[in-house]
Write an enzyme that holds these catalytic residues in place. Structure first.
Site, PDB file in Angstrom:
ATOM      1  N   LYS A  41      55.627  66.656  49.759  1.00 41.67           N
ATOM      2  CA  LYS A  41      55.647  65.529  48.817  1.00 41.67           C
ATOM      3  C   LYS A  41      55.178  64.225  49.453  1.00 41.67           C
ATOM      4  CE  LYS A  41      59.017  67.423  45.673  1.00 41.67           C
ATOM      5  NZ  LYS A  41      60.321  67.269  45.027  1.00 41.67           N
ATOM      6  N   ASN A  42      54.869  64.239  50.740  1.00 39.10           N
ATOM      7  CA  ASN A  42      54.343  63.045  51.380  1.00 39.10           C
ATOM      8  C   ASN A  42      52.903  62.858  50.919  1.00 39.10           C
ATOM      9  OD1 ASN A  42      53.088  61.268  53.432  1.00 39.10           O
ATOM     10  ND2 ASN A  42      55.108  61.389  54.368  1.00 39.10           N
ATOM     11  N   GLY A  43      52.566  61.666  50.484  1.00 47.60           N
ATOM     12  CA  GLY A  43      51.242  61.392  49.927  1.00 47.60           C
ATOM     13  C   GLY A  43      50.172  61.048  50.948  1.00 47.60           C
TER      14      GLY A  43
END
Length: 170
Positions: A41-43
């Site tokens: 979920k890290n962009g």
């Protein structure tokens, strides 16, 4: 109580590095995978992909790193090691600073340093205080814990594009 000492990865840089993106310290998902920004979920990979105008998410991790280096982008962290249960920057205790000045001294093409989040900016700006000739850019964190919409983050990260273009045109 077990030790919660976490350590940064080696820097990803080469002689072509014009932009250095600094995070704070790898989180648990990254440490487990031995990869920068491994939490799904890290962009980060979408955000930096927008900067270098390449879909990095579709690549293997090794190819992502090579694509960044080819685009003149390097990665590292401002904290070499620290006590931290979990992955939140707010939980960092007893940080040991990374040798940013030592790294930067070996990067002849470096023009700008970007900080991925407030903790990286606070620690990085302190470490680089008084250093001349570099543009310093504070960015919203790519972490899913930093809840601004990705599109908002992407607009802020897009400010790095001219830094890379300017460096190419020199």
């Amino acid at each position: 109580m077990t030790s919660t000492i976490k350590r940064a990865f080696a820097p990803v840089v080469d002689e072509r590095t014009r932009l250095l993106v600094l995070g704070s310290l790898p989180g648990d998902a990254s440490l487990k995978a031995a990869q920068y920004y491994a939490h799904p979920k890290n962009g980060f990979w979408r955000l930096i992909g927008g900067v270098v105008e390449r879909d990095l998410v579709a690549l293997t991790y090794e190819d992502r790193l090579e694509a960044l280096k080819a685009a003149g982008v390097g990665l590292w962290d401002v904290i070499a090691s620290a006590e931290r249960p979990g992955s939140l920057d707010a939980a960092i205790r007893s940080p040991e600073a990374a040798d940013l000045r030592g790294l930067i001294a070996g990067l002849p093409e470096l023009r700008a340093v970007a900080f991925n989040g407030a903790t990286a900016a606070r620690n990085g700006r302190r470490a680089l205080a008084g250093l001349e000739g570099l543009t310093l850019v504070d960015l919203p964190s790519s972490s899913p814990a930093h809840t601004r919409p990705l599109a908002e983050k992407a607009a802020a990260w897009a400010t790095l594009k001219p830094v890379l273009r300017e460096s190419v045109e020199r």
